[in-house]
Design a protein around this motif. Structure first.
Motif, PDB file in Angstrom:
ATOM      1  N   GLN A   1      30.786  79.671  25.864  1.00 52.51           N
ATOM      2  CA  GLN A   1      29.927  79.381  27.011  1.00 52.51           C
ATOM      3  C   GLN A   1      28.664  78.645  26.571  1.00 52.51           C
ATOM      4  OE1 GLN A   1      28.188  82.835  28.864  1.00 52.51           O
ATOM      5  NE2 GLN A   1      27.845  81.755  30.797  1.00 52.51           N
ATOM      6  N   ARG A   2      28.038  79.129  25.505  1.00 49.90           N
ATOM      7  CA  ARG A   2      26.820  78.478  25.002  1.00 49.90           C
ATOM      8  C   ARG A   2      27.110  77.056  24.533  1.00 49.90           C
ATOM      9  NH1 ARG A   2      26.084  83.670  22.879  1.00 49.90           N
ATOM     10  NH2 ARG A   2      26.792  82.991  20.833  1.00 49.90           N
ATOM     11  N   ALA A   3      28.258  76.875  23.840  1.00 47.72           N
ATOM     12  CA  ALA A   3      28.613  75.542  23.350  1.00 47.72           C
ATOM     13  C   ALA A   3      28.838  74.582  24.516  1.00 47.72           C
ATOM     14  CB  ALA A   3      29.866  75.624  22.475  1.00 47.72           C
ATOM     15  N   LEU A   4      29.554  75.038  25.528  1.00 41.55           N
ATOM     16  CA  LEU A   4      29.794  74.184  26.688  1.00 41.55           C
ATOM     17  C   LEU A   4      28.511  73.911  27.463  1.00 41.55           C
ATOM     18  CD1 LEU A   4      33.216  75.585  27.921  1.00 41.55           C
ATOM     19  CD2 LEU A   4      32.754  73.283  27.051  1.00 41.55           C
ATOM     20  N   LYS A   5      27.639  74.902  27.526  1.00 38.18           N
ATOM     21  CA  LYS A   5      26.353  74.722  28.207  1.00 38.18           C
ATOM     22  C   LYS A   5      25.537  73.659  27.485  1.00 38.18           C
ATOM     23  CE  LYS A   5      22.782  76.187  30.855  1.00 38.18           C
ATOM     24  NZ  LYS A   5      22.238  74.961  31.369  1.00 38.18           N
ATOM     25  N   THR A   6      25.525  73.715  26.160  1.00 41.71           N
ATOM     26  CA  THR A   6      24.794  72.715  25.382  1.00 41.71           C
ATOM     27  C   THR A   6      25.348  71.323  25.645  1.00 41.71           C
ATOM     28  OG1 THR A   6      24.262  74.316  23.668  1.00 41.71           O
ATOM     29  CG2 THR A   6      24.173  71.990  23.033  1.00 41.71           C
ATOM     30  N   LEU A   7      26.669  71.192  25.637  1.00 40.50           N
ATOM     31  CA  LEU A   7      27.282  69.886  25.891  1.00 40.50           C
ATOM     32  C   LEU A   7      26.984  69.393  27.297  1.00 40.50           C
ATOM     33  CD1 LEU A   7      30.756  70.209  24.152  1.00 40.50           C
ATOM     34  CD2 LEU A   7      28.869  68.701  23.509  1.00 40.50           C
ATOM     35  N   THR A   8      27.120  70.262  28.279  1.00 37.34           N
ATOM     36  CA  THR A   8      26.884  69.823  29.661  1.00 37.34           C
ATOM     37  C   THR A   8      25.418  69.508  29.898  1.00 37.34           C
ATOM     38  OG1 THR A   8      26.756  72.117  30.461  1.00 37.34           O
ATOM     39  CG2 THR A   8      28.905  71.009  30.607  1.00 37.34           C
ATOM     40  N   ASP A   9      24.520  70.202  29.199  1.00 34.72           N
ATOM     41  CA  ASP A   9      23.092  69.894  29.329  1.00 34.72           C
ATOM     42  C   ASP A   9      22.773  68.510  28.766  1.00 34.72           C
ATOM     43  OD1 ASP A   9      22.607  72.291  30.567  1.00 34.72           O
ATOM     44  OD2 ASP A   9      21.662  73.242  28.814  1.00 34.72           O
ATOM     45  N   GLN A  10      23.552  68.058  27.790  1.00 31.54           N
ATOM     46  CA  GLN A  10      23.327  66.751  27.180  1.00 31.54           C
ATOM     47  C   GLN A  10      23.923  65.628  28.027  1.00 31.54           C
ATOM     48  OE1 GLN A  10      25.170  67.033  23.350  1.00 31.54           O
ATOM     49  NE2 GLN A  10      23.649  68.458  22.554  1.00 31.54           N
ATOM     50  N   CYS A  11      24.773  65.986  28.959  1.00 33.80           N
ATOM     51  CA  CYS A  11      25.492  65.002  29.754  1.00 33.80           C
ATOM     52  C   CYS A  11      24.598  64.492  30.879  1.00 33.80           C
ATOM     53  CB  CYS A  11      26.747  65.627  30.335  1.00 33.80           C
ATOM     54  SG  CYS A  11      27.882  64.433  31.058  1.00 33.80           S
ATOM     55  N   ASP A  12      24.680  63.200  31.122  1.00 35.22           N
ATOM     56  CA  ASP A  12      23.974  62.625  32.256  1.00 35.22           C
ATOM     57  C   ASP A  12      24.913  61.643  32.951  1.00 35.22           C
ATOM     58  OD1 ASP A  12      23.974  60.412  30.603  1.00 35.22           O
ATOM     59  OD2 ASP A  12      21.887  60.630  30.013  1.00 35.22           O
ATOM     60  N   GLN A  13      24.386  60.693  33.626  1.00 35.65           N
ATOM     61  CA  GLN A  13      25.210  59.771  34.400  1.00 35.65           C
ATOM     62  C   GLN A  13      25.606  58.519  33.614  1.00 35.65           C
ATOM     63  OE1 GLN A  13      26.382  60.663  37.421  1.00 35.65           O
ATOM     64  NE2 GLN A  13      25.351  62.612  37.006  1.00 35.65           N
ATOM     65  N   THR A  14      25.646  58.605  32.295  1.00 29.84           N
ATOM     66  CA  THR A  14      26.017  57.442  31.484  1.00 29.84           C
ATOM     67  C   THR A  14      27.517  57.179  31.625  1.00 29.84           C
ATOM     68  OG1 THR A  14      26.399  58.823  29.554  1.00 29.84           O
ATOM     69  CG2 THR A  14      24.191  57.892  29.792  1.00 29.84           C
ATOM     70  N   PRO A  15      27.955  55.985  31.275  1.00 27.22           N
ATOM     71  CA  PRO A  15      29.400  55.692  31.306  1.00 27.22           C
ATOM     72  C   PRO A  15      30.157  56.627  30.358  1.00 27.22           C
ATOM     73  CG  PRO A  15      28.116  53.686  31.020  1.00 27.22           C
ATOM     74  CD  PRO A  15      27.160  54.832  30.902  1.00 27.22           C
ATOM     75  N   ALA A  16      31.422  56.820  30.640  1.00 29.96           N
ATOM     76  CA  ALA A  16      32.250  57.768  29.881  1.00 29.96           C
ATOM     77  C   ALA A  16      32.232  57.485  28.386  1.00 29.96           C
ATOM     78  CB  ALA A  16      33.684  57.759  30.405  1.00 29.96           C
ATOM     79  N   GLU A  17      32.233  56.210  28.006  1.00 31.31           N
ATOM     80  CA  GLU A  17      32.266  55.895  26.568  1.00 31.31           C
ATOM     81  C   GLU A  17      30.991  56.316  25.847  1.00 31.31           C
ATOM     82  OE1 GLU A  17      31.113  52.168  28.818  1.00 31.31           O
ATOM     83  OE2 GLU A  17      32.851  53.474  28.880  1.00 31.31           O
ATOM     84  N   GLU A  18      29.922  56.602  26.597  1.00 33.61           N
ATOM     85  CA  GLU A  18      28.677  57.062  25.999  1.00 33.61           C
ATOM     86  C   GLU A  18      28.434  58.555  26.227  1.00 33.61           C
ATOM     87  OE1 GLU A  18      25.462  54.611  27.405  1.00 33.61           O
ATOM     88  OE2 GLU A  18      26.691  52.799  27.252  1.00 33.61           O
ATOM     89  N   CYS A  19      29.352  59.189  26.870  1.00 30.98           N
ATOM     90  CA  CYS A  19      29.180  60.598  27.247  1.00 30.98           C
ATOM     91  C   CYS A  19      29.243  61.504  26.013  1.00 30.98           C
ATOM     92  CB  CYS A  19      30.266  60.994  28.240  1.00 30.98           C
ATOM     93  SG  CYS A  19      30.176  62.717  28.770  1.00 30.98           S
ATOM     94  N   PRO A  20      28.258  62.378  25.824  1.00 29.75           N
ATOM     95  CA  PRO A  20      28.259  63.273  24.663  1.00 29.75           C
ATOM     96  C   PRO A  20      29.433  64.258  24.675  1.00 29.75           C
ATOM     97  CG  PRO A  20      26.411  63.770  26.129  1.00 29.75           C
ATOM     98  CD  PRO A  20      27.063  62.532  26.644  1.00 29.75           C
TER      99      PRO A  20
END
Length: 122
Positions: free
Chosen positions: A86-105
């Protein structure tokens, strides 16, 4: 599922009616309820097999208790692992924004493991 339990040796094969229908006696129905409740608590088929063996009257309650305590520890570990996930996924989703998929963390972490180390330590 019942046939699978028969195949696994958890439930004895039932008798059959003249028409070929399976006939389960009260003992088989009780055994199936036991198995269902044990599965709901997350016991594996091997653990259920042990529990059934313990119920034959030759074992002591402490044997059943020891198996249940061991299972409880496994459940606690799974909960810890899920919290870590859960913490790992939360960290990843927190890093995600509206960038194109190829730039998505998230894609980077899934494709290359980039960022997954920091995310899994979170």
């Amino acid at each position: 599922t019942i046939r699978y339990y028969e195949k696994e040796g958890l439930v004895p094969a039932p008798g059959r009616s003249i028409g070929g229908h399976r006939l389960y006696d009260a003992g088989a129905v009780e055994r199936l309820r036991f198995i269902r409740r044990a599965r709901e608590l997350g016991f594996t088929l091997d653990e259920i097999r042990q529990l059934i063996g313990f119920s034959d009257g030759t074992q002591r309650c402490r044997d059943t208790h020891a198996l249940a305590v061991q299972h409880l520890e496994e459940v606690k570990q799974k909960i810890r692992d899920l919290r870590h996930l859960q913490r790992a996924l939360k960290t990843l989703t927190d890093q995600c924004d509206q960038t194109p998929a190829e730039e998505c963390p998230i894609f980077d972490a899934l494709r290359f493991g980039t960022g997954s180390q920091s995310a899994t330590r979170a």
